[in-house]
Design a protein around this motif. Structure first.
Motif, PDB file in Angstrom:
ATOM      1  N   THR A   1      40.542  42.849   2.607  1.00  0.00           N
ATOM      2  CA  THR A   1      39.939  41.566   2.949  1.00  0.00           C
ATOM      3  C   THR A   1      41.049  40.556   3.189  1.00  0.00           C
ATOM      4  O   THR A   1      41.924  40.378   2.333  1.00  0.00           O
ATOM      5  CB  THR A   1      39.028  41.050   1.815  1.00  0.00           C
ATOM      6  N   ILE A   2      41.009  39.913   4.348  1.00  0.00           N
ATOM      7  CA  ILE A   2      41.967  38.856   4.659  1.00  0.00           C
ATOM      8  C   ILE A   2      41.186  37.555   4.722  1.00  0.00           C
ATOM      9  O   ILE A   2      40.441  37.309   5.668  1.00  0.00           O
ATOM     10  CB  ILE A   2      42.690  39.120   5.993  1.00  0.00           C
ATOM     11  N   SER A   3      41.327  36.731   3.687  1.00  0.00           N
ATOM     12  CA  SER A   3      40.576  35.483   3.629  1.00  0.00           C
ATOM     13  C   SER A   3      41.367  34.366   4.296  1.00  0.00           C
ATOM     14  O   SER A   3      42.592  34.380   4.333  1.00  0.00           O
ATOM     15  CB  SER A   3      40.285  35.107   2.173  1.00  0.00           C
ATOM     16  N   GLY A   4      40.650  33.395   4.831  1.00  0.00           N
ATOM     17  CA  GLY A   4      41.310  32.339   5.581  1.00  0.00           C
ATOM     18  C   GLY A   4      41.618  32.830   6.977  1.00  0.00           C
ATOM     19  O   GLY A   4      41.489  34.010   7.307  1.00  0.00           O
ATOM     20  N   SER A   5      42.038  31.932   7.825  1.00  0.00           N
ATOM     21  CA  SER A   5      42.357  32.311   9.205  1.00  0.00           C
ATOM     22  C   SER A   5      43.727  32.959   9.252  1.00  0.00           C
ATOM     23  O   SER A   5      44.701  32.408   8.745  1.00  0.00           O
ATOM     24  CB  SER A   5      42.323  31.077  10.117  1.00  0.00           C
ATOM     25  N   LEU A   6      43.794  34.133   9.852  1.00  0.00           N
ATOM     26  CA  LEU A   6      45.068  34.843   9.951  1.00  0.00           C
ATOM     27  C   LEU A   6      45.862  34.236  11.094  1.00  0.00           C
ATOM     28  O   LEU A   6      45.420  34.225  12.241  1.00  0.00           O
ATOM     29  CB  LEU A   6      44.819  36.333  10.225  1.00  0.00           C
ATOM     30  N   PRO A   7      47.056  33.705  10.811  1.00  0.00           N
ATOM     31  CA  PRO A   7      47.856  33.114  11.881  1.00  0.00           C
ATOM     32  C   PRO A   7      48.308  34.169  12.876  1.00  0.00           C
ATOM     33  O   PRO A   7      48.231  35.373  12.620  1.00  0.00           O
ATOM     34  CB  PRO A   7      49.054  32.517  11.127  1.00  0.00           C
ATOM     35  N   ALA A   8      48.758  33.710  14.020  1.00  0.00           N
ATOM     36  CA  ALA A   8      49.249  34.645  15.040  1.00  0.00           C
ATOM     37  C   ALA A   8      50.347  35.507  14.437  1.00  0.00           C
ATOM     38  O   ALA A   8      51.373  35.004  13.997  1.00  0.00           O
ATOM     39  CB  ALA A   8      49.765  33.869  16.245  1.00  0.00           C
ATOM     40  N   PHE A   9      50.107  36.772  14.381  1.00  0.00           N
ATOM     41  CA  PHE A   9      51.030  37.708  13.743  1.00  0.00           C
ATOM     42  C   PHE A   9      52.169  38.021  14.710  1.00  0.00           C
ATOM     43  O   PHE A   9      51.951  38.362  15.863  1.00  0.00           O
ATOM     44  CB  PHE A   9      50.259  38.990  13.396  1.00  0.00           C
ATOM     45  N   ASN A  10      53.407  37.849  14.233  1.00  0.00           N
ATOM     46  CA  ASN A  10      54.581  38.247  15.017  1.00  0.00           C
ATOM     47  C   ASN A  10      54.759  37.472  16.319  1.00  0.00           C
ATOM     48  O   ASN A  10      55.316  37.985  17.276  1.00  0.00           O
ATOM     49  CB  ASN A  10      54.523  39.752  15.347  1.00  0.00           C
ATOM     50  N   PHE A  11      54.311  36.233  16.380  1.00  0.00           N
ATOM     51  CA  PHE A  11      54.568  35.371  17.535  1.00  0.00           C
ATOM     52  C   PHE A  11      53.903  35.857  18.818  1.00  0.00           C
ATOM     53  O   PHE A  11      54.132  35.299  19.882  1.00  0.00           O
ATOM     54  CB  PHE A  11      56.078  35.225  17.807  1.00  0.00           C
ATOM     55  N   GLY A  12      53.128  36.920  18.757  1.00  0.00           N
ATOM     56  CA  GLY A  12      52.436  37.400  19.944  1.00  0.00           C
ATOM     57  C   GLY A  12      53.356  37.710  21.101  1.00  0.00           C
ATOM     58  O   GLY A  12      54.351  38.428  20.974  1.00  0.00           O
ATOM     59  N   GLU A  13      53.035  37.133  22.255  1.00  0.00           N
ATOM     60  CA  GLU A  13      53.769  37.440  23.480  1.00  0.00           C
ATOM     61  C   GLU A  13      55.207  36.918  23.441  1.00  0.00           C
ATOM     62  O   GLU A  13      56.090  37.471  24.102  1.00  0.00           O
ATOM     63  CB  GLU A  13      53.027  36.843  24.684  1.00  0.00           C
ATOM     64  N   LYS A  14      55.451  35.846  22.684  1.00  0.00           N
ATOM     65  CA  LYS A  14      56.809  35.302  22.618  1.00  0.00           C
ATOM     66  C   LYS A  14      57.787  36.300  22.017  1.00  0.00           C
ATOM     67  O   LYS A  14      58.939  36.392  22.431  1.00  0.00           O
ATOM     68  CB  LYS A  14      56.817  34.000  21.815  1.00  0.00           C
TER      69      LYS A  14
END
Length: 307
Positions: free
Chosen positions: A258-271
Motif C-alpha cells: 500500500t502506497i498512501s498519499g500521492s506518489l511523486p514522479a518516480f525517477n524524474f520521468g522523461e528527464k
C-alpha cells in the motif's frame, strides 16, 4: 537506531527484537554506523504481524514492513525483501534529487568517474559484468540499487558501500567466490573496494544484451539508448507497486503493498531518460556464464580505446 544513508538522505530502520536474528544482523550491517538523529525524518519499521505487507506513507515519510510469523523463506530471501523495501521506499520518499536505477556500478578512470551496467529489459548479466569490469583496476560502488543524482547536469552515481551484492553460483569463480551465500559484501569480493563516498560522474553506461554474440559491442545513439534505458529507470517503481515482478520476493501479491498519499514522479520521468541518453551507451553481448570473460574483455578494450 540504524541508518541507511544515500548521499545526504537517511532512512532510520527500526527492527523489532522479535524479528529473526539474521535480519537484525543484516540491518545493522546495512547501516554501517549508528547516529543519534535522522536528518530527513524518514523512518522504517520492520516488525512481525499476521501477514506480510508493506505500507509506504509518502507524506509522513514512514515505511512499515510487517513479516508474517509463518513467513517461509531462507535468510537471504528475507534480507533481500527488507533491502528492496528500504531502498525503493527511500527513493520514493525523497525530495527529488536522487533517482533509483536498476543496475550495478563500478569506478573508472582511477576512481574519478563511474561506469553503470544497467538493465536493458533483459535482466541478466549486470552484476557479473560489473564485477568483471571492476576486477580491471576498478572499485565496487553498488549492485542492483544504483542511486543517481541529476542535479549537477551530468548524472552522478552515489556509492553505497554497505549494501551487499547479489551473487549466483554460476558466476565466474574469479569474480564471485563459490559460496552458499547469495548476498556478499564488497569486502568479500575479489574486486578492490577503495571507492569513497562522494558521488561520481557517470562516464559510460553498459547494457548486457543476449541478442548479441558474446563480446560483440554496439555503440548506441542517444535516440535508441533512450528507449533501451527505460527499463532501468522504471523497473524499481514497477516492482515497488507490484513486488511479484521480482525474481525473489517475500510478497505473494500486489495487494500486500500500500502506497498512501500521492506518489511523486518516480525517477524524474522523461528527464532522467534524457540525461542518461546523453552519456555514452554501449550494448555488449553477454552469452552464457562461461562467455563472461569475453564480454568483460570487450568492455575493457572499449574503455581503453582499443576497439
Amino acid at each position: 537506531m540504524s541508518l541507511l544513508r544515500v548521499g545526504n538522505r537517511a532512512l532510520e530502520i527500526r527492527i523489532a527484537g522479535s524479528a529473526p536474528r539474521c535480519l537484525r544482523r543484516f540491518v545493522a550491517r546495512l547501516a554501517g554506523t549508528e547516529l543519534p538523529t535522522v536528518p530527513t525524518g524518514q523512518g522504517m519499521q520492520v516488525r512481525g504481524g499476521r501477514r506480510t505487507r508493506l505500507t509506504v506513507d509518502v507524506n509522513r515519510g514512514e515505511v512499515l514492513l510487517e513479516l508474517a510469523a509463518e513467513l517461509a523463506g531462507d535468510p537471504a530471501t528475507l534480507e533481500i525483501g527488507v533491502l528492496q523495501a528500504a531502498a525503493r521506499s527511500l527513493a520514493v520518499m525523497g525530495d527529488g534529487e536522487l533517482a533509483l536505477l536498476h543496475g550495478s556500478a563500478v569506478t573508472a578512470d582511477g576512481g574519478r568517474s563511474a561506469i553503470a551496467v544497467l538493465d536493458g529489459g533483459r535482466g541478466q548479466g549486470k552484476t557479473s559484468l560489473a564485477l568483471g569490469v571492476a576486477a580491471h583496476d576498478g572499485s565496487l560502488l553498488v549492485d542492483e540499487f544504483t542511486f543517481t543524482a541529476f542535479s549537477c547536469g551530468q548524472p552522478c552515481v552515489v556509492p553505497m558501500p554497505t549494501l551487499p551484492w547479489h551473487v549466483r553460483a554460476d558466476m565466474a569463480p574469479l569474480l564471485a567466490p563459490h559460496t552458499t551465500e547469495r548476498l556478499l559484501y564488497a569486502v568479500d569480493l575479489p574486486a578492490p573496494t577503495t571507492a569513497g563516498h562522494r558521488p561520481l560522474p557517470l562516464s559510460l553506461i553498459v547494457i548486457p544484451d543476449q541478442g548479441l554474440a558474446p563480446g560483440e559491442l554496439c555503440e548506441t545513439p542517444a535516440s535508441v539508448a533512450r528507449d533501451l534505458l527505460r527499463a532501468a529507470v522504471t523497473d524499481h517503481e514497477a516492482k515497488l507497486r507490484d513486488p511479484t515482478l521480482d525474481h525473489v520476493s517475500i510478497f505473494s501479491s500486489a495487494e500486500e503493498v500500500t502506497i498512501s498519499g500521492s506518489l511523486p514522479a518516480f525517477n524524474f520521468g522523461e528527464k532522467a531518460l534524457d540525461a542518461l541518453a546523453a552519456v555514452p551507451v554501449i550494448r555488449v553481448g553477454i552469452g552464457k556464464p562461461d562467455d563472461l570473460p569475453t564480454s568483460v574483455a570487450a568492455v575493457i578494450r572499449w574503455i581503453r580505446g582499443d576497439s
